[in-house]
Design a protein around this motif. Structure first.
Motif, PDB file in Angstrom:
ATOM      1  N   HIS A 118       0.808  -1.224   0.000  1.00  0.00           N
ATOM      2  CA  HIS A 118       0.000   0.000   0.000  1.00  0.00           C
ATOM      3  C   HIS A 118       0.839   1.270   0.000  1.00  0.00           C
ATOM      4  O   HIS A 118       0.516   2.239  -0.680  1.00  0.00           O
ATOM      5  N   GLY A 119       1.909   1.275   0.789  1.00  0.00           N
ATOM      6  CA  GLY A 119       2.702   2.493   0.914  1.00  0.00           C
ATOM      7  C   GLY A 119       3.968   2.487   0.090  1.00  0.00           C
ATOM      8  O   GLY A 119       4.822   3.369   0.255  1.00  0.00           O
ATOM      9  N   PHE A 120       4.094   1.512  -0.826  1.00  0.00           N
ATOM     10  CA  PHE A 120       5.321   1.419  -1.629  1.00  0.00           C
ATOM     11  C   PHE A 120       5.284   2.344  -2.831  1.00  0.00           C
ATOM     12  O   PHE A 120       4.259   2.497  -3.495  1.00  0.00           O
ATOM     13  N   SER A 121       6.414   2.952  -3.105  1.00  0.00           N
ATOM     14  CA  SER A 121       6.637   3.667  -4.360  1.00  0.00           C
ATOM     15  C   SER A 121       8.128   3.582  -4.672  1.00  0.00           C
ATOM     16  O   SER A 121       8.937   3.211  -3.802  1.00  0.00           O
ATOM     17  N   ASN A 122       8.492   3.910  -5.893  1.00  0.00           N
ATOM     18  CA  ASN A 122       9.902   3.826  -6.284  1.00  0.00           C
ATOM     19  C   ASN A 122      10.771   4.863  -5.595  1.00  0.00           C
ATOM     20  O   ASN A 122      12.003   4.803  -5.693  1.00  0.00           O
TER      21      ASN A 122
ATOM     22  N   LEU B 214      19.897   5.753   6.587  1.00  0.00           N
ATOM     23  CA  LEU B 214      20.347   4.471   6.045  1.00  0.00           C
ATOM     24  C   LEU B 214      21.259   4.673   4.840  1.00  0.00           C
ATOM     25  O   LEU B 214      21.170   5.680   4.128  1.00  0.00           O
ATOM     26  N   GLU B 215      22.114   3.710   4.599  1.00  0.00           N
ATOM     27  CA  GLU B 215      22.905   3.699   3.375  1.00  0.00           C
ATOM     28  C   GLU B 215      21.955   3.538   2.191  1.00  0.00           C
ATOM     29  O   GLU B 215      20.955   2.821   2.275  1.00  0.00           O
ATOM     30  N   SER B 216      22.256   4.191   1.094  1.00  0.00           N
ATOM     31  CA  SER B 216      21.336   4.215  -0.047  1.00  0.00           C
ATOM     32  C   SER B 216      20.995   2.810  -0.535  1.00  0.00           C
ATOM     33  O   SER B 216      19.825   2.484  -0.764  1.00  0.00           O
ATOM     34  N   ILE B 217      21.998   1.949  -0.692  1.00  0.00           N
ATOM     35  CA  ILE B 217      21.747   0.593  -1.204  1.00  0.00           C
ATOM     36  C   ILE B 217      20.904  -0.208  -0.215  1.00  0.00           C
ATOM     37  O   ILE B 217      20.081  -1.047  -0.618  1.00  0.00           O
ATOM     38  N   VAL B 218      21.075   0.062   1.074  1.00  0.00           N
ATOM     39  CA  VAL B 218      20.281  -0.630   2.093  1.00  0.00           C
ATOM     40  C   VAL B 218      18.833  -0.160   2.039  1.00  0.00           C
ATOM     41  O   VAL B 218      17.893  -0.964   2.092  1.00  0.00           O
ATOM     42  N   ALA B 219      18.620   1.155   1.923  1.00  0.00           N
ATOM     43  CA  ALA B 219      17.260   1.700   1.865  1.00  0.00           C
ATOM     44  C   ALA B 219      16.507   1.150   0.659  1.00  0.00           C
ATOM     45  O   ALA B 219      15.334   0.783   0.754  1.00  0.00           O
ATOM     46  N   LYS B 220      17.171   1.075  -0.495  1.00  0.00           N
ATOM     47  CA  LYS B 220      16.526   0.521  -1.694  1.00  0.00           C
ATOM     48  C   LYS B 220      16.168  -0.948  -1.474  1.00  0.00           C
ATOM     49  O   LYS B 220      15.080  -1.395  -1.826  1.00  0.00           O
ATOM     50  N   HIS B 221      17.105  -1.689  -0.907  1.00  0.00           N
ATOM     51  CA  HIS B 221      16.847  -3.103  -0.648  1.00  0.00           C
ATOM     52  C   HIS B 221      15.649  -3.284   0.271  1.00  0.00           C
ATOM     53  O   HIS B 221      14.782  -4.139   0.018  1.00  0.00           O
ATOM     54  N   LEU B 222      15.566  -2.492   1.334  1.00  0.00           N
ATOM     55  CA  LEU B 222      14.472  -2.651   2.295  1.00  0.00           C
ATOM     56  C   LEU B 222      13.123  -2.360   1.652  1.00  0.00           C
ATOM     57  O   LEU B 222      12.151  -3.093   1.869  1.00  0.00           O
ATOM     58  N   THR B 223      13.027  -1.307   0.862  1.00  0.00           N
ATOM     59  CA  THR B 223      11.737  -0.980   0.244  1.00  0.00           C
ATOM     60  C   THR B 223      11.350  -2.020  -0.800  1.00  0.00           C
ATOM     61  O   THR B 223      10.171  -2.311  -0.975  1.00  0.00           O
ATOM     62  N   GLU B 224      12.334  -2.616  -1.482  1.00  0.00           N
ATOM     63  CA  GLU B 224      12.038  -3.611  -2.505  1.00  0.00           C
ATOM     64  C   GLU B 224      11.813  -5.007  -1.911  1.00  0.00           C
ATOM     65  O   GLU B 224      11.404  -5.922  -2.628  1.00  0.00           O
ATOM     66  N   SER B 225      12.066  -5.173  -0.626  1.00  0.00           N
ATOM     67  CA  SER B 225      11.844  -6.462   0.030  1.00  0.00           C
ATOM     68  C   SER B 225      10.666  -6.431   1.004  1.00  0.00           C
ATOM     69  O   SER B 225      10.030  -7.461   1.232  1.00  0.00           O
ATOM     70  N   TYR B 226      10.394  -5.255   1.581  1.00  0.00           N
ATOM     71  CA  TYR B 226       9.359  -5.148   2.602  1.00  0.00           C
ATOM     72  C   TYR B 226       8.299  -4.104   2.276  1.00  0.00           C
ATOM     73  O   TYR B 226       7.312  -3.999   2.996  1.00  0.00           O
ATOM     74  N   GLY B 227       8.474  -3.335   1.207  1.00  0.00           N
ATOM     75  CA  GLY B 227       7.510  -2.301   0.882  1.00  0.00           C
ATOM     76  C   GLY B 227       7.421  -1.285   1.996  1.00  0.00           C
ATOM     77  O   GLY B 227       8.443  -0.862   2.558  1.00  0.00           O
ATOM     78  N   ASP B 228       6.197  -0.902   2.366  1.00  0.00           N
ATOM     79  CA  ASP B 228       6.057   0.113   3.409  1.00  0.00           C
ATOM     80  C   ASP B 228       6.460  -0.407   4.791  1.00  0.00           C
ATOM     81  O   ASP B 228       6.709   0.375   5.711  1.00  0.00           O
TER      82      ASP B 228
END
Length: 734
Positions: free
Chosen positions: A542-546, A558-572
């Motif tokens: 529901h709360g995910f966006s690119n 957060l480190e940029s690569i970590v933040a991207k990984h978290l949103t792409e694995s857990y969404g919101d």
């Protein structure tokens, strides 16, 4: 009159051609709504004018102990020592409740026990999908899994969400309507997949190399037909690349005999995280889902009809306790155990013939430099006629798969012969400048695909093209076969059949949770008692966006690569994971301690997996919550002490349990391609850095110990002190 007709006819033809051509161009280049590019349905939280920040508050699933207590209630047994949930539990709260199962004398009978409508055996994609479908139809459903969610085939796929171009080719050449129907169904399901879980799935362009000029129109027609079948469920149209453009898009390709390439679009996903998310979404909608709970037998009434199952908690065994068996009562039982389908069927009818024809599919993981980060490749005709995929995944490259008959086991090991075959095929279409080495294989695994035979068919050896739903005389409903992409359709058909067979009464779900964590979205709105899983968004969607990762960086540091990984694995739910991460005590990054220096997995993921996703073992975390074991078996071994320590802190393990976790996990990593020389490594060895020691084969892969020099000593054929720029016979080398 005749002259005007002669003038009018060409004009009409020209106009018709222009309109047709314009329509085709519009269809090909029309603006499309690409999944994941929409703004989040629920916008991220913001700072108020006075500087306050309110993080999202998400609904919580019941604890595993509470779920087990609910299962016991179905048979009239309830623990007198009830787990109490704190009323003020927030998204940052930890698990509470008793970890010990009370002794038999503390168990009391309840006469008002109500059986489940459905008991689903198996927690893979199909079983979890059935649980979610039934729960959102207002049915009372339980799902139990002997190991962990996605512990079998569902975590060992090619990671594609696809209709299947090879199935389409067979459908055309063999005039096979069933193959055509399978492709059409899968293309529809592909779109649902990407809509309901945009954080876990994405569109992926896949290249087909063209080596002969006459292959170009053949592949072009095939990919365009694939686009046409997708219709409104499609996305970008396929297109042709000249040789130079193909090499620009995929620089690793072999130039020789390359005419060009066709590029078409399919979906990719994180399979085990998708499976876990389906199970957790089902739990939020009221399903009772429990992993590491083994069915030991089926129970029947006086008429020989199934009424329930006996189960035992394998976590108690791991803790050194004697597990107490108890019964789960249900009106209907569904067998969704994939390769282990026949084992459950034989619990029902010992003499029943097998219907599963297991097939092994081996995959290998290579470093990310073997493929572009945003484009895959398919070789439609390997040396033995099979198809092989070569895809970017989680920063690495996945290659596979093989297809061979195999025996059924929980964690099959990829054979050297299959690994070398894949590497050989890869070398065939990559540039000769690239040396595809066995030492570059970071992980390798074998997944068992449960192909099925129809027991009611006259030809019992013929395999069913898609999936099979069958019901035994005692009422065991079996759903087997199929593939990841069509799990939702399989679940829908299985629940439809169950409602009919067991005379169940679905209805509107009036007390649906706010899965989004917001009052902005009414998740109960579409739930009218019919199948609505094509529009039920999974946890995190529901709360995910690119751009969500930017909000995490700005708030948590957060480190940029970590933040991207978290949103792409857990969404919101990345908000929760980040909040559960420890501070680094460094200037930057501020939070998130990596469990492996090579990958973006952090400590908060382990805490989140235990508290919110029922992770009970180190393998659950390393293989199926994070994907480290699948990406790099050696890195997973080196991260194991950290994982065990964090889980022990959360689950209150004693030393014996920690030692068992170490042995069990190392044994599992052997099935992930861990070198045999590392299988006897101890925890102390890893902590002292000895696990990183390499054998003679690994030593030769790199110039490990040479000092900085224009020419490495190990590369030079000259002895130390000689000058390599002149002849060996020169006086300066005398």
């Amino acid at each position: 009159m005749s002259s005007s007709r002669r003038l009018l006819r060409p004009l009409l033809y020209t106009s018709a051609a222009a309109l047709t051509g314009g329509g085709v161009l519009y269809y090909v280049y029309r603006p499309l709504n690409i999944p994941g590019t929409d703004p989040a349905s629920v916008p991220p939280p913001r700072y108020t004018d006075d500087g306050r920040f309110s993080p999202p508050r998400f609904p919580l699933v019941k604890t595993r102990d509470e779920q087990i207590a609910d299962l016991k209630k179905s048979s009239g047994i309830q623990s007198a020592v009830n787990t109490v949930r704190g009323a003020t539990k927030s998204v940052l709260g930890s698990l509470t409740g008793s970890k010990e199962t009370p002794p038999p004398e503390q168990l009391e009978k309840h006469e008002d026990a109500e059986p489940y409508d459905l008991l689903v055996i198996g927690g893979g994609a199909t079983g979890a999908g059935i649980a979610l479908d039934a729960a959102t139809r207002g049915l009372k459903v339980a799902m139990v899994e002997r190991e962990d969610f996605a512990s079998g085939t569902s975590s060992k796929s090619t990671k594609l969400v696809h209709g299947g171009v090879r199935y389409l080719e067979k459908a055309v050449w063999e005039l096979d309507y069933n193959q055509y129907k399978l492709v059409k169904e899968a293309l529809r399901e592909r779109k649902y997949f990407l809509d309901t879980a945009p954080h876990l799935s994405n569109w992926l362009p896949i290249m087909i190399p063209v080596q002969k000029w006459w292959q170009a129109p053949y592949f072009w027609a095939g990919t365009k037909f694939y686009d046409f079948l997708a219709g409104s469920e499609g996305i970008e149209s396929s297109y042709f690349l000249t040789k130079s453009r193909a090499l620009d898009a995929f620089p690793m390709l072999k130039k020789e005999n390359l005419f060009g390439a066709l590029v078409y679009y399919d979906g990719a996903h994180n399979d085990s995280r998708m499976n876990v998310s389906i199970a957790m979404t089902a739990a939020l909608y009221g399903a009772t889902v429990v992993n590491h709970l083994e069915v030991t037998g089926l129970e029947k009434d006086a008429n020989g009809k199934l009424v329930g199952a006996k189960v035992k908690d394998r976590v108690q065994e791991k803790n050194g306790q004697t597990p107490q068996e108890f019964s789960i009562r249900a009106k209907g039982i569904i067998n969704a155990t994939g390769p282990f389908t026949d084992a459950v069927r034989k619990m029902d009818e010992p003499q029943v013939p097998d219907i599963v024809a297991p097939s092994s599919g081996v995959h290998v993981i290579l470093p990310g430099y073997y493929s572009p980060s945003k484009m895959g490749l398919i070789d439609p005709k390997t040396s033995d006629g099979r198809v092989i995929f070569f895809l970017p995944w989680q920063g690495n490259t996945i290659a596979g798969t093989t297809d061979a008959a195999t025996a059924i086991s929980q964690n099959p090991i990829a054979g050297e012969e299959e690994i070398n075959w894949i590497l050989s095929e890869i070398q065939g279409y990559l540039s000769p400048d690239l040396n595809v080495r066995r030492g570059d294989v970071l992980a390798a695994w074998s997944g068992i695909r449960p192909l099925v035979k129809d027991p009611h068919s006259k030809n019992t050896e013929s395999l069913v093209r898609n999936h099979l739903i069958t019901v035994s005389d005692s009422g065991l409903l079996t759903c087997a076969g199929g593939k990841w992409t069509t799990y939702r359709q399989m679940a829908e058909e299985a629940v439809d059949e169950a409602i009919k067979r067991y005379s169940l009464r679905p209805g509107p779900l009036l007390q649906a949770p706010r899965v989004s964590g917001s009052e902005m979205i009414d998740d109960a709105a579409p739930l009218d008692g019919g199948c609505q899983t094509h529009q039920v968004r999974l946890v995190g969607a529901h709360g995910f966006s690119n751009t969500l990762f930017i909000n995490l960086i700005q708030h948590f540091g957060l480190e940029s690569i970590v933040a991207k990984h978290l949103t792409e694995s857990y969404g919101d739910r990345a908000w929760t994971v980040a909040a559960l991460s420890a501070p680094t005590e460094q200037r930057y990054p501020v939070r998130g301690l990596k469990i492996s220096a090579l990958y973006p997995f952090i400590d908060g993921e382990i805490r989140y997996s235990v508290r919110h996703e029922y992770a009970q073992t180190a393998v659950d975390v390393l293989a199926r919550r994070t994907r480290l074991a699948f990406l790099n078996a050696q890195a997973a071994l080196e991260a194991l002490p950290t994982v065990i320590d964090l889980m022990s802190e959360e689950l209150k393990w004693d030393k014996k349990r920690e030692e068992k976790e170490w042995k069990d996990t190392v044994q599992f990593l052997a099935s992930m391609g861990l070198a045999k020389s590392k299988l006897n490594v101890t925890r102390k060895d890893v902590e002292n850095g000895k696990a990183g020691e390499y054998d003679e084969h690994e030593r030769k892969l790199y110039s490990r110990h040479d000092r900085p020099a224009d020419t490495m000593e190990s590369d030079s054929k000259f002895s130390s002190g000689e000058k390599p720029i002149v002849s060996r016979d020169s006086p300066v080398n005398k």
